[in-house]
Design an enzyme around this catalytic site. Structure first.
Site, PDB file in Angstrom:
ATOM      1  CD  GLU A  92      -2.926  -1.153   2.329  1.00 58.52           C
ATOM      2  OE1 GLU A  92      -3.916  -1.877   2.177  1.00 58.52           O
ATOM      3  OE2 GLU A  92      -2.807  -0.393   3.306  1.00 58.52           O
ATOM      4  CB  CYS A 105       2.892   7.857   2.551  1.00 62.99           C
ATOM      5  SG  CYS A 105       3.272   6.782   3.941  1.00 62.99           S
ATOM      6  CB  CYS A 112       5.853  -4.184   9.476  1.00 64.33           C
ATOM      7  SG  CYS A 112       7.024  -3.268  10.523  1.00 64.33           S
ATOM      8  CB  CYS A 116       4.435  -1.045  16.828  1.00 65.63           C
ATOM      9  SG  CYS A 116       6.169  -0.638  16.540  1.00 65.63           S
ATOM     10  CB  CYS A 119       1.390  -0.242  14.015  1.00 70.08           C
ATOM     11  SG  CYS A 119       1.699   0.124  12.277  1.00 70.08           S
ATOM     12  CD  GLU A 160      12.517   0.447  10.934  1.00 77.86           C
ATOM     13  OE1 GLU A 160      11.534   0.948  11.491  1.00 77.86           O
ATOM     14  OE2 GLU A 160      13.485   1.122  10.557  1.00 77.86           O
ATOM     15  CB  CYS A 333       0.188   7.574  11.002  1.00 74.94           C
ATOM     16  SG  CYS A 333       0.878   9.038  10.305  1.00 74.94           S
TER      17      CYS A 333
HETATM   18  N1  SAH Z   1       8.634   1.299  10.774  1.00 71.51           N
HETATM   19  C1  SAH Z   1       8.807   2.725  10.607  1.00 71.51           C
HETATM   20  C2  SAH Z   1       8.011   3.279   9.450  1.00 71.51           C
HETATM   21  C3  SAH Z   1       6.512   3.283   9.655  1.00 71.51           C
HETATM   22  S1  SAH Z   1       6.023   4.924   9.765  1.00 71.51           S
HETATM   23  C4  SAH Z   1       8.495   3.416  11.910  1.00 71.51           C
HETATM   24  O1  SAH Z   1       8.075   2.750  12.851  1.00 71.51           O
HETATM   25  O2  SAH Z   1       8.719   4.617  12.018  1.00 71.51           O
HETATM   26  C5  SAH Z   1       4.409   4.826  10.386  1.00 71.51           C
HETATM   27  C6  SAH Z   1       4.236   5.758  11.553  1.00 71.51           C
HETATM   28  O3  SAH Z   1       2.876   5.655  12.037  1.00 71.51           O
HETATM   29  C7  SAH Z   1       5.132   5.367  12.706  1.00 71.51           C
HETATM   30  O4  SAH Z   1       5.527   6.521  13.399  1.00 71.51           O
HETATM   31  C8  SAH Z   1       4.172   4.570  13.552  1.00 71.51           C
HETATM   32  O5  SAH Z   1       4.629   4.434  14.867  1.00 71.51           O
HETATM   33  C9  SAH Z   1       2.917   5.371  13.425  1.00 71.51           C
HETATM   34  N2  SAH Z   1       1.716   4.647  13.796  1.00 71.51           N
HETATM   35  C10 SAH Z   1       1.530   3.321  13.807  1.00 71.51           C
HETATM   36  N3  SAH Z   1       0.292   3.002  14.187  1.00 71.51           N
HETATM   37  C11 SAH Z   1      -0.332   4.172  14.433  1.00 71.51           C
HETATM   38  C12 SAH Z   1      -1.641   4.511  14.830  1.00 71.51           C
HETATM   39  N4  SAH Z   1      -2.553   3.572  15.065  1.00 71.51           N
HETATM   40  N5  SAH Z   1      -1.942   5.812  14.949  1.00 71.51           N
HETATM   41  C13 SAH Z   1      -1.022   6.767  14.692  1.00 71.51           C
HETATM   42  N6  SAH Z   1       0.222   6.510  14.293  1.00 71.51           N
HETATM   43  C14 SAH Z   1       0.563   5.220  14.175  1.00 71.51           C
END
Ligand code: SAH
Length: 343
Positions: A92, A105, A112, A116, A119, A160, A333
């Site tokens: 995506e 983006c 991934c 987390c 996410c 990542e 995000c």
């Molecule tokens: N793996 C990398 C790139 C992903 S960026 C990283 O972790 O930075 C995606 C961003 O969205 C990251 O900052 C992640 O922590 C954030 N994110 C993930 N789930 C989210 C959510 N439910 N609401 C808001 N931000 C979220």
């Protein structure tokens, strides 16, 4: 004889290819430029002689990422694309419109591995790395569909990026290459959950992109409960790497902080975060948590978000609340996931 996908070649490799087919190497640059103008048919490359076009058709092709689905937000015009890759996997990407143009983006992996807890990208785990040219293809496909150039890139989709380091660097270089996307490094942001050794490596690379770090908590206890990577690289180690990055690049780091109700959004957290980041060249992006299907976490109330931002500002920490785009199409995000054919 299987055909070579010219899109998977760097300019140097394309020059080698031209040598192999007994063509002058300057033809490589011509073809390379066409690829990044979005051209996939050799016939349309108007500066190539007919015999070369014939040869290329026999021995080569230019892959094209199959657009599989497109969802458009009725709130803000954000578009989420689900692209079909050559091996049947899907990935995506999101197109966002800002006053200065298109921001894309981009995903760096199918799935991934980071896990987390809040996410959507973590669900289903990791499938594989994307190649540099598949990442470039996400951009070419968005440009083709919108008829316009992408002016900024954020590597913030699923995956990542720092665990796909070599391909990421090749991708950043093709973004920057004047014969390809010709984009200033300053218009590129790479986001990481905090792979400490790779942050040092990136700092030494000498490419002035913006680094974004997903912090999401002011202490190890909360961060480890949200992000498994924190058990491997705890906050102080992570911040040391960030300080090194700033020292080497003189670039401001962005810290992403998703505000989750009752978890990391009280006043104590805001003060703790301020102490942690004091005197660092950084900016905090506050993101009211985006809802993810099947997760119980709730986003912080607007009043709580404002209070958190105020405390950071009062403590001299630069902070803004990120504008939410594409939430109605699960494009915000943390809402990108590994798409399955079945969905
Ligand atoms: N793996 C990398 C790139 C992903 S960026 C990283 O972790 O930075 C995606 C961003 O969205 C990251 O900052 C992640 O922590 C954030 N994110 C993930 N789930 C989210 C959510 N439910 N609401 C808001 N931000 C979220």
């Amino acid at each position: 004889m299987s055909k070579t996908n010219l899109k998977s070649l760097t300019l140097n490799q394309l020059e080698e290819f031209m040598k192999q087919i007994a063509e002058p190497t300057y033809r490589a640059k011509q073809v390379f430029k066409w690829i990044y103008k979005g051209e996939t048919q050799f016939e349309k490359m108007t500066d190539l002689p007919r015999n070369l076009i014939k040869k290329l058709n026999e021995r080569a092709y230019i892959s094209i990422i199959g657009k599989y689905k497109k969802h458009e937000s009725t709130l803000d015009g954000t578009i989420k694309y689900v692209f079909l890759l050559e091996d049947g996997n899907m990935v995506e990407s999101v197109k966002m419109m800002y006053s200065y143009g298109i921001t894309a983006c981009i995903s760096s992996q199918v799935g991934c591995p980071m896990g987390c807890t809040f996410c959507a990208s973590a669900e289903g785990g990791m499938v594989r790395n994307l190649t540099w040219w598949e990442m470039a293809d996400e951009i070419l496909a968005i440009e083709r569909d919108s008829g316009d150039k992408v002016s900024r890139v954020v590597v913030m989709g699923s995956g990542e990026p720092l665990l796909n380091y070599d391909e990421l660097i090749r991708f950043l270089n093709v973004l920057h290459n004047p014969n390809a996307f010709n984009m200033s490094f300053r218009r590129i942001t790479v986001s990481t959950c905090g792979i400490v050794p790779e942050i040092y490596r990136l700092a030494d690379e000498g490419i002035p992109i913006t680094l974004a770090v997903s912090l999401h908590a002011p202490n190890d206890e909360i961060r480890s409960s949200l992000m498994p990577i924190n058990r491997r690289y705890p906050i102080l180690q992570l911040l040391d790497a960030c300080k090194y990055y700033i020292m080497k690049t003189n670039r401001r780091i962005t810290f992403e902080y998703a505000l989750i109700s009752g978890i990391n959004d009280d006043e104590k957290c805001a003060h703790e975060l301020s102490n942690l980041l004091r005197d660092m060249l950084c900016h905090v992006n506050l993101i009211p948590l985006n809802p993810v299907k099947g997760k119980t976490f709730k986003r912080s109330k607007p009043s709580q978000v404002r209070r958190f931002e105020k405390i950071l500002s009062a403590n001299g920490i630069s902070a803004t609340v990120r504008r939410e785009l594409g939430s109605d199409i699960q494009a915000a995000c943390g809402q990108l996931r590994r798409s399955l054919l079945m969905r």
